[in-house]
Design an enzyme around this catalytic site. Sequence first.
Site, PDB file in Angstrom:
ATOM      1  N   ASP A  10       0.872  -1.171   0.000  1.00 57.21           N
ATOM      2  CA  ASP A  10       0.000   0.000   0.000  1.00 57.21           C
ATOM      3  C   ASP A  10       0.913   1.226   0.000  1.00 57.21           C
ATOM      4  O   ASP A  10       2.136   1.099  -0.167  1.00 57.21           O
ATOM      5  CB  ASP A  10      -0.990  -0.034   1.190  1.00 57.21           C
ATOM      6  CG  ASP A  10      -0.320   0.127   2.547  1.00 57.21           C
ATOM      7  OD1 ASP A  10       0.927   0.233   2.600  1.00 57.21           O
ATOM      8  OD2 ASP A  10      -1.044   0.153   3.567  1.00 57.21           O
ATOM      9  N   CYS A  67       3.046  -3.362   4.040  1.00 57.11           N
ATOM     10  CA  CYS A  67       2.191  -2.227   4.413  1.00 57.11           C
ATOM     11  C   CYS A  67       2.927  -1.505   5.543  1.00 57.11           C
ATOM     12  O   CYS A  67       4.129  -1.710   5.711  1.00 57.11           O
ATOM     13  CB  CYS A  67       0.769  -2.676   4.782  1.00 57.11           C
ATOM     14  SG  CYS A  67       0.632  -3.775   6.199  1.00 57.11           S
ATOM     15  N   THR A  69       2.800  -1.602   9.059  1.00 55.47           N
ATOM     16  CA  THR A  69       3.341  -2.513  10.071  1.00 55.47           C
ATOM     17  C   THR A  69       3.517  -3.929   9.531  1.00 55.47           C
ATOM     18  O   THR A  69       4.206  -4.740  10.155  1.00 55.47           O
ATOM     19  CB  THR A  69       2.370  -2.631  11.262  1.00 55.47           C
ATOM     20  OG1 THR A  69       1.100  -3.082  10.743  1.00 55.47           O
ATOM     21  CG2 THR A  69       2.201  -1.298  11.975  1.00 55.47           C
ATOM     22  N   MET A  73      -1.566  -6.705   6.042  1.00 57.39           N
ATOM     23  CA  MET A  73      -1.273  -7.590   4.901  1.00 57.39           C
ATOM     24  C   MET A  73      -1.187  -9.049   5.356  1.00 57.39           C
ATOM     25  O   MET A  73      -1.618  -9.957   4.635  1.00 57.39           O
ATOM     26  CB  MET A  73       0.037  -7.173   4.227  1.00 57.39           C
ATOM     27  CG  MET A  73      -0.062  -5.918   3.382  1.00 57.39           C
ATOM     28  SD  MET A  73      -1.100  -6.123   1.898  1.00 57.39           S
ATOM     29  CE  MET A  73      -0.473  -4.752   0.895  1.00 57.39           C
ATOM     30  N   HIS A 100      11.030 -24.021   8.775  1.00 54.81           N
ATOM     31  CA  HIS A 100      10.031 -24.731   9.590  1.00 54.81           C
ATOM     32  C   HIS A 100       8.601 -24.564   9.097  1.00 54.81           C
ATOM     33  O   HIS A 100       7.781 -25.458   9.286  1.00 54.81           O
ATOM     34  CB  HIS A 100      10.094 -24.245  11.050  1.00 54.81           C
ATOM     35  CG  HIS A 100      11.306 -24.739  11.786  1.00 54.81           C
ATOM     36  ND1 HIS A 100      11.451 -24.627  13.149  1.00 54.81           N
ATOM     37  CD2 HIS A 100      12.441 -25.333  11.330  1.00 54.81           C
ATOM     38  CE1 HIS A 100      12.623 -25.136  13.514  1.00 54.81           C
ATOM     39  NE2 HIS A 100      13.243 -25.566  12.426  1.00 54.81           N
ATOM     40  N   HIS A 135       8.157 -31.009  10.276  1.00 54.60           N
ATOM     41  CA  HIS A 135       7.519 -29.719   9.967  1.00 54.60           C
ATOM     42  C   HIS A 135       6.412 -29.896   8.917  1.00 54.60           C
ATOM     43  O   HIS A 135       5.400 -29.213   8.951  1.00 54.60           O
ATOM     44  CB  HIS A 135       8.567 -28.711   9.489  1.00 54.60           C
ATOM     45  CG  HIS A 135       9.665 -28.527  10.490  1.00 54.60           C
ATOM     46  ND1 HIS A 135       9.432 -27.980  11.728  1.00 54.60           N
ATOM     47  CD2 HIS A 135      10.976 -28.879  10.463  1.00 54.60           C
ATOM     48  CE1 HIS A 135      10.566 -27.976  12.415  1.00 54.60           C
ATOM     49  NE2 HIS A 135      11.518 -28.521  11.672  1.00 54.60           N
TER      50      HIS A 135
HETATM   51  C1  RB5 Z   1      -1.899   2.586   6.650  1.00 57.02           C
HETATM   52  O1  RB5 Z   1      -1.899   3.758   7.363  1.00 57.02           O
HETATM   53  C2  RB5 Z   1      -1.663   1.386   7.584  1.00 57.02           C
HETATM   54  O2  RB5 Z   1      -2.751   1.210   8.412  1.00 57.02           O
HETATM   55  C3  RB5 Z   1      -1.356   0.141   6.796  1.00 57.02           C
HETATM   56  O3  RB5 Z   1      -0.268   0.363   5.974  1.00 57.02           O
HETATM   57  C4  RB5 Z   1      -1.004  -1.096   7.593  1.00 57.02           C
HETATM   58  O4  RB5 Z   1       0.000  -0.813   8.528  1.00 57.02           O
HETATM   59  C5  RB5 Z   1      -2.099  -1.892   8.162  1.00 57.02           C
HETATM   60  O5  RB5 Z   1      -1.892  -2.898   8.836  1.00 57.02           O
END
Ligand code: RB5
Length: 153
Positions: A10, A67, A69, A73, A100, A135
């Site tokens: 994103d 993304c 954090t 995703m 694993h 595994h």
């Molecule tokens: C976008 O601001 C942020 O929420 C997105 O990139 C992501 O971190 C969501 O988990």
Amino acid sequence: MTEKIAIASDHAGLELKLDLKEFLTELGREALDMGVDNDASVDYPDYGSPVAEKVSTGEVKKGVLICGTGVGMSILANKFRGVRAALVSDVYTARMSREHNDANILVIGGRIVGKGLAREILRTWLETRFAGGRHQRRLDKITEIEKKVNGQG
Ligand code: RB5
């Protein structure tokens, strides 16, 4: 044959995605870029889904999602059948997620991990093979659970 890696982000992951895309080429892989291509605010499910779908159907063996954090995703990608997405921010976990867990999607937080470390994570993740054995038995259990949860077991 050149290994194809589907990659998407994103807006929060765009800068890191562009760097890792270039690095994939340096590593001799073909990067299949599924967006985004500018930093306008978007919704990560719209860009993560096409990559997860390609991995789920087997069109590509591996994908990379980024993304802010990496959490969004990861949650998204793991909804797709057969997808094993690993959110990674260190090299040890990158190796273990392949050895694993046979992870087939690597997820990185673009606001968490710097470019240098992200490159090492990606290189390690691509170069590590799944160990199989006990595994595989554990992954087979996950597959069975996935079938039950989705009403096909
Ligand atoms: C976008 O601001 C942020 O929420 C997105 O990139 C992501 O971190 C969501 O988990």
